[in-house]
Design a protein around this motif. Structure first.
Motif, PDB file in Angstrom:
ATOM      1  N   ALA A  98      75.642 -21.839 -40.423  1.00 13.77           N
ATOM      2  CA  ALA A  98      75.082 -22.959 -41.445  1.00 13.77           C
ATOM      3  C   ALA A  98      74.172 -23.832 -41.542  1.00 13.77           C
ATOM      4  O   ALA A  98      73.720 -24.216 -39.803  1.00 13.77           O
ATOM      5  N   ALA A  99      73.904 -24.275 -42.544  1.00 13.77           N
ATOM      6  CA  ALA A  99      73.006 -25.242 -42.635  1.00 13.77           C
ATOM      7  C   ALA A  99      73.480 -26.751 -41.698  1.00 13.77           C
ATOM      8  O   ALA A  99      74.332 -27.443 -42.111  1.00 13.77           O
ATOM      9  N   VAL A 100      72.668 -27.545 -41.262  1.00 11.37           N
ATOM     10  CA  VAL A 100      72.910 -28.752 -41.187  1.00 11.37           C
ATOM     11  C   VAL A 100      71.781 -29.716 -41.769  1.00 11.37           C
ATOM     12  O   VAL A 100      70.692 -30.165 -41.876  1.00 11.37           O
ATOM     13  N   HIS A 101      72.848 -30.597 -43.102  1.00 13.57           N
ATOM     14  CA  HIS A 101      72.175 -32.164 -43.499  1.00 13.57           C
ATOM     15  C   HIS A 101      72.847 -32.930 -43.018  1.00 13.57           C
ATOM     16  O   HIS A 101      73.316 -33.177 -43.007  1.00 13.57           O
ATOM     17  N   GLN A 102      71.135 -33.817 -42.294  1.00 16.93           N
ATOM     18  CA  GLN A 102      71.632 -35.529 -41.865  1.00 16.93           C
ATOM     19  C   GLN A 102      71.601 -36.053 -42.866  1.00 16.93           C
ATOM     20  O   GLN A 102      70.665 -35.999 -43.306  1.00 16.93           O
ATOM     21  N   ASN A 103      71.657 -37.419 -43.365  1.00 16.68           N
ATOM     22  CA  ASN A 103      71.863 -38.171 -44.046  1.00 16.68           C
ATOM     23  C   ASN A 103      71.398 -39.510 -43.533  1.00 16.68           C
ATOM     24  O   ASN A 103      71.529 -39.472 -42.214  1.00 16.68           O
ATOM     25  N   SER A 104      70.808 -40.354 -44.553  1.00 14.78           N
ATOM     26  CA  SER A 104      70.088 -41.727 -43.695  1.00 14.78           C
ATOM     27  C   SER A 104      70.986 -42.365 -42.826  1.00 14.78           C
ATOM     28  O   SER A 104      70.799 -42.716 -42.587  1.00 14.78           O
ATOM     29  N   ASP A 105      72.872 -42.422 -43.655  1.00 18.62           N
ATOM     30  CA  ASP A 105      72.829 -43.139 -43.055  1.00 18.62           C
ATOM     31  C   ASP A 105      73.590 -42.589 -41.367  1.00 18.62           C
ATOM     32  O   ASP A 105      75.549 -43.399 -41.680  1.00 18.62           O
ATOM     33  N   GLY A 106      73.261 -41.587 -40.947  1.00 17.83           N
ATOM     34  CA  GLY A 106      73.974 -40.710 -40.182  1.00 17.83           C
ATOM     35  C   GLY A 106      74.970 -39.239 -40.330  1.00 17.83           C
ATOM     36  O   GLY A 106      76.356 -38.512 -39.470  1.00 17.83           O
ATOM     37  N   ASP A 107      75.926 -39.177 -41.661  1.00 20.08           N
ATOM     38  CA  ASP A 107      76.388 -38.309 -41.985  1.00 20.08           C
ATOM     39  C   ASP A 107      76.026 -37.500 -41.619  1.00 20.08           C
ATOM     40  O   ASP A 107      74.910 -37.227 -42.624  1.00 20.08           O
ATOM     41  N   ILE A 108      76.798 -36.484 -41.066  1.00 18.70           N
ATOM     42  CA  ILE A 108      76.746 -35.083 -41.432  1.00 18.70           C
ATOM     43  C   ILE A 108      77.043 -33.785 -42.321  1.00 18.70           C
ATOM     44  O   ILE A 108      78.425 -34.033 -42.365  1.00 18.70           O
ATOM     45  N   ARG A 109      76.589 -33.161 -42.516  1.00 13.61           N
ATOM     46  CA  ARG A 109      77.462 -31.943 -43.684  1.00 13.61           C
ATOM     47  C   ARG A 109      76.703 -30.922 -42.667  1.00 13.61           C
ATOM     48  O   ARG A 109      75.433 -30.722 -42.896  1.00 13.61           O
ATOM     49  N   LEU A 110      77.955 -29.907 -42.907  1.00 13.95           N
ATOM     50  CA  LEU A 110      77.602 -28.140 -42.133  1.00 13.95           C
ATOM     51  C   LEU A 110      77.414 -27.210 -43.418  1.00 13.95           C
ATOM     52  O   LEU A 110      79.050 -27.926 -43.463  1.00 13.95           O
ATOM     53  N   LEU A 111      76.305 -27.174 -44.040  1.00 18.08           N
ATOM     54  CA  LEU A 111      76.905 -26.172 -44.762  1.00 18.08           C
ATOM     55  C   LEU A 111      76.865 -24.821 -45.119  1.00 18.08           C
ATOM     56  O   LEU A 111      76.177 -23.797 -44.346  1.00 18.08           O
ATOM     57  N   VAL A 112      77.689 -24.115 -44.585  1.00 21.10           N
ATOM     58  CA  VAL A 112      78.433 -22.820 -43.768  1.00 21.10           C
ATOM     59  C   VAL A 112      77.655 -21.786 -44.933  1.00 21.10           C
ATOM     60  O   VAL A 112      78.234 -21.466 -46.258  1.00 21.10           O
ATOM     61  N   ALA A 126      67.581 -16.423 -37.315  1.00 19.34           N
ATOM     62  CA  ALA A 126      67.016 -15.376 -38.815  1.00 19.34           C
ATOM     63  C   ALA A 126      67.188 -16.721 -39.790  1.00 19.34           C
ATOM     64  O   ALA A 126      66.001 -16.897 -40.209  1.00 19.34           O
ATOM     65  N   LEU A 127      68.329 -17.101 -39.856  1.00 22.28           N
ATOM     66  CA  LEU A 127      68.460 -18.168 -41.266  1.00 22.28           C
ATOM     67  C   LEU A 127      67.606 -19.518 -40.941  1.00 22.28           C
ATOM     68  O   LEU A 127      67.871 -20.467 -42.274  1.00 22.28           O
ATOM     69  N   GLY A 128      67.732 -19.567 -39.476  1.00 22.11           N
ATOM     70  CA  GLY A 128      67.367 -21.403 -39.274  1.00 22.11           C
ATOM     71  C   GLY A 128      68.786 -22.288 -39.336  1.00 22.11           C
ATOM     72  O   GLY A 128      69.105 -23.758 -39.937  1.00 22.11           O
ATOM     73  N   ALA A 129      69.764 -21.420 -38.954  1.00 23.13           N
ATOM     74  CA  ALA A 129      70.838 -22.630 -39.054  1.00 23.13           C
ATOM     75  C   ALA A 129      71.588 -22.324 -37.662  1.00 23.13           C
ATOM     76  O   ALA A 129      70.804 -21.690 -37.042  1.00 23.13           O
ATOM     77  N   MET A 130      72.715 -23.261 -37.480  1.00 22.36           N
ATOM     78  CA  MET A 130      73.308 -23.828 -35.953  1.00 22.36           C
ATOM     79  C   MET A 130      74.542 -22.364 -35.922  1.00 22.36           C
ATOM     80  O   MET A 130      74.737 -22.289 -37.367  1.00 22.36           O
ATOM     81  N   ALA A 131      75.154 -22.141 -35.463  1.00 23.54           N
ATOM     82  CA  ALA A 131      76.065 -21.299 -35.134  1.00 23.54           C
ATOM     83  C   ALA A 131      77.505 -22.179 -34.384  1.00 23.54           C
ATOM     84  O   ALA A 131      77.494 -22.954 -33.269  1.00 23.54           O
ATOM     85  N   ILE A 132      78.528 -21.912 -35.644  1.00 21.28           N
ATOM     86  CA  ILE A 132      79.517 -22.658 -34.677  1.00 21.28           C
ATOM     87  C   ILE A 132      81.001 -21.661 -34.432  1.00 21.28           C
ATOM     88  O   ILE A 132      81.187 -20.706 -35.318  1.00 21.28           O
ATOM     89  N   ILE A 155      70.563 -22.392 -27.531  1.00 19.58           N
ATOM     90  CA  ILE A 155      69.057 -21.603 -26.932  1.00 19.58           C
ATOM     91  C   ILE A 155      68.925 -20.072 -28.242  1.00 19.58           C
ATOM     92  O   ILE A 155      67.597 -20.788 -28.827  1.00 19.58           O
ATOM     93  N   ARG A 156      70.127 -19.991 -28.445  1.00 18.53           N
ATOM     94  CA  ARG A 156      69.769 -18.039 -29.340  1.00 18.53           C
ATOM     95  C   ARG A 156      69.674 -18.715 -30.104  1.00 18.53           C
ATOM     96  O   ARG A 156      69.633 -17.719 -31.195  1.00 18.53           O
ATOM     97  N   SER A 157      70.511 -19.766 -30.781  1.00 17.18           N
ATOM     98  CA  SER A 157      70.648 -19.226 -32.411  1.00 17.18           C
ATOM     99  C   SER A 157      69.037 -20.822 -32.906  1.00 17.18           C
ATOM    100  O   SER A 157      68.763 -20.548 -33.979  1.00 17.18           O
ATOM    101  N   GLY A 158      69.027 -20.851 -31.881  1.00 16.77           N
ATOM    102  CA  GLY A 158      67.299 -22.720 -32.010  1.00 16.77           C
ATOM    103  C   GLY A 158      67.349 -23.288 -32.761  1.00 16.77           C
ATOM    104  O   GLY A 158      66.687 -23.742 -33.152  1.00 16.77           O
ATOM    105  N   SER A 159      68.718 -23.935 -32.873  1.00 16.73           N
ATOM    106  CA  SER A 159      69.686 -24.680 -33.071  1.00 16.73           C
ATOM    107  C   SER A 159      69.818 -26.033 -32.619  1.00 16.73           C
ATOM    108  O   SER A 159      70.055 -25.631 -31.413  1.00 16.73           O
ATOM    109  N   PRO A 160      69.433 -27.505 -32.488  1.00 13.49           N
ATOM    110  CA  PRO A 160      69.652 -27.878 -30.919  1.00 13.49           C
ATOM    111  C   PRO A 160      71.042 -28.063 -31.235  1.00 13.49           C
ATOM    112  O   PRO A 160      72.014 -28.943 -30.445  1.00 13.49           O
ATOM    113  N   TYR A 161      72.006 -27.377 -31.961  1.00 14.99           N
ATOM    114  CA  TYR A 161      73.510 -28.002 -32.937  1.00 14.99           C
ATOM    115  C   TYR A 161      74.010 -26.501 -32.346  1.00 14.99           C
ATOM    116  O   TYR A 161      74.081 -26.039 -32.783  1.00 14.99           O
ATOM    117  N   TYR A 162      75.567 -27.093 -31.638  1.00 16.19           N
ATOM    118  CA  TYR A 162      76.787 -25.991 -31.746  1.00 16.19           C
ATOM    119  C   TYR A 162      78.009 -26.200 -31.815  1.00 16.19           C
ATOM    120  O   TYR A 162      78.336 -26.978 -32.158  1.00 16.19           O
TER     121      TYR A 162
END
Ligand code: ZN
Ligand code: ZN
Length: 464
Positions: A31-45, A80-86, A117-124
């Motif tokens: 998923a791509a992580v989209h964070q809004n200025s108000d702190g809401d997060i959307r995980l776009l699979v 490779a996609l610059g995505a996080m892993a769920i 570490i393997r996905s390169g994203s700060p999120y799991y």
């Protein structure tokens, strides 16, 4: 602050199939992580891959053990996609509870760091799904590495495709709909009413069509609206714009509409933005919306909206009303168009619904326009078109009905992605269009859920 996971219906179908297996099934969603200025997060699979059956070391209906080959290839793909892993798995059975067991928690402890570490994203992330008679029940978490905030629950799940479904996590608080919606609930039940109340919708353009759409949405029970319009009310707008009076002439249209809607529903959360959608900061404000109604006349604005469905997995219902006259200036044609842009369907460009020459002219500065005119090239700009409240309202109502149809699902399957109303002929026609191969809206272009590309929406933005 909420965390929403957004899925296409193809991914949702894969999760439902996995959940219907009597044995536990696991997989990885990217998923791509989209964070809004108000702190809401959307995980776009963007992608999903289920664990290869050969990678299960042990597996029954409430337990499994998997070799690293079951998930390591997906982590490389995430990088490779610059995505996080769920990390996704099922708790089978119609009475299964999709909440983490103690064993699940120790698995998370063991693999979270590796996934990051393997996905390169700060999120799991985690997602647990159990089957239900229709759809499924879920819970999930977003677990950032240190410095990226606390562990948060995934509280909303928004499925976008031919049907649209908004679901709350199994551990979410149960809020029965207000009795004022009794007649709606009798028509489509409490779940749809709750979804209407939870949806975050934007209306772009607050003129005759946009004000009619917004008023219906609020009366239906929508309680979170973003209104965008850079125009101010003129005397000749009062004949069509809901909520406006002669005393409002000169005020921003978005603000007039917000005040009107707040009077109808004091519990409405409504923000009005008095700015152009063709400017990047305004367009970015659409990033936390579940759904957008496009009620603007300008072609450049439509080019922006047309990309949202692909890049942000945000469906757009785009509306056009065109009145045409005969040589004597008498009304002959009343045409309404409602185009539903869902991820994977043809965009407005592929449908030839945008005048690209006009779109280019609309974003020119007055100086640039004068320079082109002096060089003998006068760009085409739209004049003042005729407009009549009965027709803008009729098309707005048909557009809001399309939202209801996608939430409730009372119509034919598959649904049309465009409705053409020829009001003068009392005729309605429908169509479905496929993306042009290679265009951004074509799923093969891999732009679905591309999210925070630079530039935003991979579009050229005017400098401000
Ligand atoms: Zn489990
Ligand atoms: Zn396209």
């Amino acid at each position: 602050m909420s965390v929403t996971i957004v899925l296409t219906d193809a991914v949702a179908a894969a999760l439902i199939e996995a959940a219907s297996n009597p044995l536990e099934v696991a997989g990885v969603l990217l998923a791509a992580v989209h964070q809004n200025s108000d702190g809401d997060i959307r995980l776009l699979v963007r992608h999903h891959s289920m664990v290869d059956p050969a990678a299960y070391r042990e597996r029954d209906r409430n337990h499994m053990a998997i070799t690293p080959e079951g998930y390591v290839p997906a982590l490389a793909e995430a990088e490779a996609l610059g995505a996080m892993a769920i990390w996704f798995h099922t708790h089978p059975g119609l009475s299964g509870t999709p909440l983490p067991s103690l064993a699940d928690e120790s698995v998370d402890e063991a693999i979270a760091e590796l996934f990051r570490i393997r996905s390169g994203s700060p999120y799991y992330g985690t997602l647990i799904v159990s089957p239900r008679e229709t759809e499924f029940a879920f819970s999930g978490t977003l677990q950032p590495e240190e410095g990226y905030g606390p562990i948060r629950s995934i509280d909303r799940l928004w499925i976008v495709g031919d049907r649209w479904r908004l679901m709350s996590a199994i551990n979410a608080e149960d809020r029965p709909p207000s009795p004022i919606f009794d007649r709606n609930v009798r028509a489509f039940g409490g779940d749809i009413q709750r979804a209407l109340g939870d949806l975050r919708i934007a209306v772009v353009g607050c003129g005759g069509t946009g004000s009619a759409v917004a008023e219906q949405l609020v009366r239906l029970g929508v309680r979170d609206l973003l209104l965008i319009d850079a125009d101010h009310l003129s005397a000749s707008n009062v004949t069509r714009v809901y909520g406006s009076t002669p005393a409002d002439v000169g005020r921003p249209k978005a603000g007039i509409l917000r005040d009107h809607l707040n009077a109808i529903a004091p519990d409405l959360c409504c923000e009005a933005i008095d700015a152009m959608i063709t400017l990047e900061p305004t367009a970015r404000r659409l990033g936390d919306r579940d759904l957008v109604f496009g009620c603007t006349d300008d072609n450049a604005g439509r080019l922006v909206l047309s990309r949202l469905a692909t890049y942000m997995l945000t469906p757009v219902i785009d509306i056009g009303v065109l009145l045409s006259s005969n040589a004597a200036g008498l009304l002959m044609g009343i045409d309404g168009r409602i185009t539903i842009l869902s991820p994977g369907s043809a965009c407005l460009v592929c449908r030839d619904r945008i005048d690209l020459a006009r779109a280019g002219a609309e974003v020119l500065t007055p100086t640039e326009r004068k320079r082109l005119a002096d060089e003998g090239y006068a760009p085409a700009l739209g004049g003042t078109e005729p407009a009549v409240v009965a027709f803008t309202t009729a098309v707005a109502a048909a557009a809001v009905s399309e939202l209801l149809e996608r939430l409730i699902g009372y119509g034919p399957d598959p649904r049309p992605s465009e409705i053409l109303l020829r009001i003068h002929e009392r005729e309605i026609s429908i169509n479905r269009a496929a993306p042009r191969p290679g265009h951004y809206c074509d799923p093969a272009s891999k732009k679905l859920g591309f999210s925070e590309a630079t530039p935003f929406l991979e579009q050229v933005w005017p400098k401000i």
